[in-house]
Write a protein that holds these residues in place. Structure first.
Motif, PDB file in Angstrom:
ATOM      1  N   ASP A  93       6.886  -1.525  -8.302  1.00 36.17           N
ATOM      2  CA  ASP A  93       7.734  -2.462  -7.567  1.00 36.17           C
ATOM      3  C   ASP A  93       9.165  -1.944  -7.388  1.00 36.17           C
ATOM      4  O   ASP A  93      10.105  -2.711  -7.303  1.00 36.17           O
ATOM      5  N   ARG A  94       9.328  -0.614  -7.363  1.00 38.03           N
ATOM      6  CA  ARG A  94      10.642  -0.029  -7.105  1.00 38.03           C
ATOM      7  C   ARG A  94      10.544   1.308  -6.368  1.00 38.03           C
ATOM      8  O   ARG A  94      11.358   2.198  -6.563  1.00 38.03           O
ATOM      9  N   ALA A  95       9.514   1.464  -5.548  1.00 35.31           N
ATOM     10  CA  ALA A  95       9.360   2.612  -4.644  1.00 35.31           C
ATOM     11  C   ALA A  95       9.256   3.944  -5.372  1.00 35.31           C
ATOM     12  O   ALA A  95       9.871   4.921  -4.969  1.00 35.31           O
ATOM     13  N   GLU A  96       8.466   3.985  -6.431  1.00 36.30           N
ATOM     14  CA  GLU A  96       8.283   5.236  -7.149  1.00 36.30           C
ATOM     15  C   GLU A  96       6.825   5.684  -7.229  1.00 36.30           C
ATOM     16  O   GLU A  96       6.561   6.876  -7.191  1.00 36.30           O
ATOM     17  N   CYS A  97       5.890   4.753  -7.333  1.00 39.66           N
ATOM     18  CA  CYS A  97       4.507   5.155  -7.637  1.00 39.66           C
ATOM     19  C   CYS A  97       3.636   5.355  -6.401  1.00 39.66           C
ATOM     20  O   CYS A  97       2.697   6.132  -6.435  1.00 39.66           O
ATOM     21  N   GLY A  98       3.888   4.653  -5.314  1.00 38.30           N
ATOM     22  CA  GLY A  98       3.114   4.819  -4.090  1.00 38.30           C
ATOM     23  C   GLY A  98       1.884   3.940  -3.979  1.00 38.30           C
ATOM     24  O   GLY A  98       1.168   4.020  -2.985  1.00 38.30           O
ATOM     25  N   ALA A  99       1.603   3.091  -4.945  1.00 33.43           N
ATOM     26  CA  ALA A  99       0.414   2.232  -4.895  1.00 33.43           C
ATOM     27  C   ALA A  99       0.486   1.224  -3.750  1.00 33.43           C
ATOM     28  O   ALA A  99      -0.548   0.745  -3.288  1.00 33.43           O
ATOM     29  N   CYS A 100       1.674   0.924  -3.271  1.00 35.82           N
ATOM     30  CA  CYS A 100       1.853  -0.084  -2.222  1.00 35.82           C
ATOM     31  C   CYS A 100       1.975   0.522  -0.830  1.00 35.82           C
ATOM     32  O   CYS A 100       2.338  -0.169   0.115  1.00 35.82           O
TER      33      CYS A 100
END
Length: 176
Positions: A93-100
């Motif tokens: 939920d902070r634009a780091e992992c890419g799951a979204c």
């Protein structure tokens, strides 16, 4: 005063408060405080007063969908909780992992860092809209299944969308 349990302060208020009454008071106070932010929302806090349309139309997976969004609402939140498209995952939920990751105009974007009202004139593609009309999977999806290219698969939809976006702009990539 022979009986200390009958001591009172200011009329009928008991001097000692039981543990049960104390906990009930804390719970009631917490409920009142948390509901106050909902009941007394103001335009200065949430930006919802006067200056912006809340009911907007989004083009998601080739369909025009009307949705009520707050000014500060992210696209990931809208897709999952208002449109029911749960393939877009909320990981960090902070634009780091890419799951979204979703495609906005064929370009991969982290939907947790995109405000919903900013994409109203663009085409949004999620993992749910990637398969063909006949139900056959996109070649990237099928390739991942065939090669068993996943672990827990929680973030797999984001990686698939990023790969599809990359291949859209770079259809013949080389190893370099």
């Amino acid at each position: 005063m022979a009986n200390d349990s009958n001591l009172t302060i200011f009329g009928s208020t008991p001097k000692a408060v039981s543990r049960r009454r104390f906990i009930q008071g804390v719970i009631a106070g917490g409920a009142a405080v948390s509901s106050a932010s909902y009941l007394f929302r103001s335009s200065t806090v949430h930006g919802s007063g006067g200056g912006g349309e809340r009911l907007i139309t989004l083009n998601v997976n080739g369909q025009r969908r009307r949705v009520d969004v707050m000014k500060q609402e992210t696209l990931a939140w809208t897709l999952r909780y208002k449109l029911g498209l749960t393939g877009t995952k909320l990981g960090c939920d902070r634009a780091e992992c890419g799951a979204c990751t979703v495609l906005i105009g064929d370009v991969p974007h982290y939907s947790c860092s995109v405000l919903t009202h900013t994409v109203r004139d663009q085409k949004v593609l999620t993992i749910e809209g990637l398969a063909a009309q006949d139900g056959s999977l996109h070649p990237v999806q099928q390739g991942i299944i065939d090669e068993q290219g996943f672990q827990c698969a929680f973030c797999m939809s984001g990686f698939i969308m990023a790969t599809v976006g990359f291949l859209t702009t770079n259809p013949s990539p080389t190893r370099s």
